[in-house]
Design a protein around this motif. Structure first.
Motif, short mmCIF file in Angstrom:
data_model
loop_
_atom_site.label_atom_id
_atom_site.label_comp_id
_atom_site.label_asym_id
_atom_site.label_seq_id
_atom_site.Cartn_x
_atom_site.Cartn_y
_atom_site.Cartn_z
N ALA A 148 3.88 -11.32 23.41
CA ALA A 148 3.14 -11.75 24.60
C ALA A 148 4.07 -12.45 25.58
O ALA A 148 5.02 -13.13 25.19
CB ALA A 148 2.00 -12.68 24.20
N ILE A 149 3.77 -12.26 26.86
CA ILE A 149 4.49 -12.99 27.91
C ILE A 149 3.83 -14.35 28.06
O ILE A 149 2.60 -14.45 28.12
CB ILE A 149 4.42 -12.22 29.24
CG1 ILE A 149 5.08 -10.85 29.10
CG2 ILE A 149 5.08 -13.01 30.36
CD1 ILE A 149 4.88 -9.95 30.30
N PRO A 150 4.59 -15.44 28.11
CA PRO A 150 3.98 -16.77 28.26
C PRO A 150 3.07 -16.82 29.48
O PRO A 150 3.40 -16.29 30.55
CB PRO A 150 5.20 -17.70 28.43
CG PRO A 150 6.32 -16.97 27.77
CD PRO A 150 6.06 -15.51 28.00
N SER A 151 1.91 -17.46 29.32
CA SER A 151 0.94 -17.50 30.42
C SER A 151 1.50 -18.17 31.66
O SER A 151 1.15 -17.82 32.79
CB SER A 151 -0.33 -18.25 29.96
OG SER A 151 0.00 -19.55 29.50
N ALA A 152 2.41 -19.14 31.46
CA ALA A 152 3.00 -19.83 32.62
C ALA A 152 3.88 -18.91 33.45
O ALA A 152 4.16 -19.19 34.61
CB ALA A 152 3.81 -21.04 32.14
N SER A 153 4.32 -17.80 32.85
CA SER A 153 5.23 -16.89 33.55
C SER A 153 4.51 -15.73 34.22
O SER A 153 5.09 -15.05 35.07
CB SER A 153 6.27 -16.33 32.58
OG SER A 153 7.05 -17.36 32.02
N LEU A 154 3.25 -15.48 33.86
CA LEU A 154 2.56 -14.29 34.35
C LEU A 154 2.47 -14.24 35.86
O LEU A 154 2.65 -13.18 36.47
CB LEU A 154 1.15 -14.21 33.75
CG LEU A 154 1.06 -13.74 32.30
CD1 LEU A 154 -0.38 -13.81 31.80
CD2 LEU A 154 1.61 -12.33 32.14
N ASN A 155 2.18 -15.39 36.50
CA ASN A 155 2.02 -15.40 37.95
C ASN A 155 3.34 -15.38 38.70
O ASN A 155 3.36 -15.25 39.93
CB ASN A 155 1.23 -16.65 38.37
CG ASN A 155 -0.20 -16.61 37.88
OD1 ASN A 155 -0.78 -15.53 37.72
ND2 ASN A 155 -0.78 -17.77 37.64
#
Length: 364
Positions: free
Chosen positions: A292-299
Motif C-alpha cells: 500500500a502507498i502511505p495515505s499521507a502520500s496519496l494526495n
C-alpha cells in the motif's frame, strides 16, 4: 461601508445638506454679524452673499467627494482581495461576510491574503528544494550508468587486453542496458520540460482502448514473467473506441505499469481495466496488489518532483517525474487522475472524456 450605490446616495444627501448649511452660514454672517437689512430687490451685497455661500458649498462638496471616493476605493480593494482569494482556491464561505463592518472585513481579508502569500512562499521554497534534489538525483542517475558504460566499453576496446567472448558479450550487454537507462531518464526530462512549457500538443485520433492495452502490456511480458506477475486486461464493454492522442496516452499507461513493476514488490498481478462510466466518460484503472502507498502520500503523488521514498533507493532510482508526466498528459486531455491504495489493492484511476475538442487536434 456598503455598496457603491448606497455611498453615492449618501453623498447626494450630504450635498443637499451642505447646500443648506452653506446658505445658512452665509445668512448668519451677513445678516446677524454684519447686521445688514437687505432689500430683496436692491440690496448691493447679494453678489458677495452668493459667492460666499458658493465657496462654502464648494469646500463641503470637495470634502464629501473625497470621502466618498475613498470609500469606493476601499470597496474595490475589498472586492479585489475577496476575488483574489477565491481565485486562489479559498472557500468563499470562509471569507468575512459583507455585512460586517468595513475595518473588520479588510483586516480579515488582509490576514487571509498574508496567510496565502506565506503558504505560496513556503511552497515555492519547497519546490526549489525539490528541484535542487532532483538535479542532484539526475546528476547521480546519469553519471552512474555513464561511468559504467565507459568502464565496460573501455574493457572491450582496450588494445592490450584479450577478453573471452562470453565476457565481452556480458560487458556489451551491460553497457547496452545502462545506455537504455540513460535514454529513459533523458526522455522523462524532455517530456516533463515540454509539459511545463506548454509546448506539447495533442494529435487527436480515434483508437481502440483494448488494442492500446495489449500493445502496452506486450512490452512487459518478459519482465513480468520473471517477477511472477500476471498481466491482464478487462474492458466493459469489450470494444471501447475513444478519441485522444494514443501515443501520449500509451506513455501514461507505460509510466503507470513501470511504476507498478518497480515499486509493487511482491505483487502477483497488474491489471488494466476500462469502463464506460457514461456516454461521454471513460474510466481507466491500473491496479496491482503490491504494498500500500502511505495515505499521507496519496494526495502528493502527482506533484512535481515528489517521491514517496524519503531517501533515494539505488535499486529503483529514477527522477520521480513519471507520475507528474501522467498528470500533465491527462490534464491536456481534460481528464482527472487520482490514486487509491489499501493493504489489498493499489489503483491509479484515470477519468477521460470519450471525445476531444477538435481545436486541440494538432501535431507535436
Amino acid at each position: 461601508m456598503g455598496k457603491k450605490a448606497t455611498i453615492i446616495s449618501l453623498a447626494i444627501f450630504k450635498e443637499i445638506l451642505a447646500a443648506a448649511f452653506s446658505l445658512a452660514a452665509a445668512w448668519v454672517l451677513f445678516f446677524d454679524f454684519l447686521k445688514v437689512r437687505p432689500s430683496w430687490s436692491l440690496w448691493p451685497s447679494w453678489p458677495s452673499f452668493c459667492l460666499f455661500a458658493a465657496f462654502l458649498f464648494l469646500l463641503a462638496s470637495l470634502a464629501i467627494a473625497f470621502q466618498s471616493r475613498q470609500k469606493i476605493r476601499l470597496i474595490h480593494l475589498r472586492d479585489d482581495l475577496r476575488q483574489m482569494l477565491i481565485d486562489n482556491g479559498d472557500d468563499s464561505t470562509a471569507l468575512p461576510k459583507k455585512s460586517q463592518p468595513a475595518d473588520q472585513q479588510l483586516r480579515a481579508l488582509f490576514d487571509m491574503a498574508q496567510a496565502r502569500f506565506e503558504a505560496d512562499h513556503q511552497e515555492q521554497l519547497k519546490e526549489a528544494a525539490s528541484k535542487e534534489e532532483m538535479m542532484t538525483n539526475i546528476s547521480h542517475d546519469l553519471r552512474t550508468p555513464l561511468t559504467a558504460i565507459i568502464g565496460y566499453l573501455g574493457l572491450v576496446v582496450a588494445p592490450n587486453q584479450v577478453l573471452q567472448e562470453k565476457d565481452q558479450q556480458k560487458y556489451l550487454e551491460t553497457a547496452y542496458h545502462k545506455a537504455n537507462q540513460m535514454k529513459m531518464l533523458v526522455e522523462d526530462l524532455f517530456e516533463f520540460a515540454k509539459l511545463q512549457s506548454s509546448q506539447i500538443s495533442l494529435n487527436i485520433n480515434d483508437f481502440s482502448l483494448g488494442d492500446l492495452f495489449d500493445q502496452v502490456l506486450a512490452n512487459y511480458a518478459v519482465e513480468a514473467e520473471k517477477k511472477g506477475i500476471r498481466l491482464t486486461t478487462q474492458l466493459a464493454p469489450e470494444l471501447i473506441v475513444m478519441a485522444g492522442d494514443s501515443e501520449k496516452l500509451a506513455r501514461v499507461l507505460i509510466n503507470l505499469v513501470e511504476n507498478a513493476l518497480k515499486y509493487g514488490q511482491g505483487a502477483s498481478f497488474i491489471k488494466l481495466t476500462a469502463q464506460e462510466k457514461s456516454s461521454d466518460q471513460i474510466e481507466i484503472r491500473v491496479v496491482n496488489d503490491g504494498p500500500a502507498i502511505p495515505s499521507a502520500s496519496l494526495n502528493q503523488l502527482f506533484n512535481r518532483f515528489y517521491r514517496v521514498e524519503s531517501s533515494r533507493n539505488t535499486k529503483t532510482g529514477g527522477t520521480g517525474l513519471g507520475l507528474s508526466i501522467v498528470k500533465g498528459v491527462i490534464d491536456k486531455h481534460h481528464g482527472q487522475v487520482r490514486a487509491e491504495s489499501t493493504d489489498e489493492l493499489t489503483a491509479f484511476i484515470l477519468t477521460l472524456p470519450k471525445e476531444q475538442e477538435k481545436e486541440e487536434s494538432s501535431h507535436a
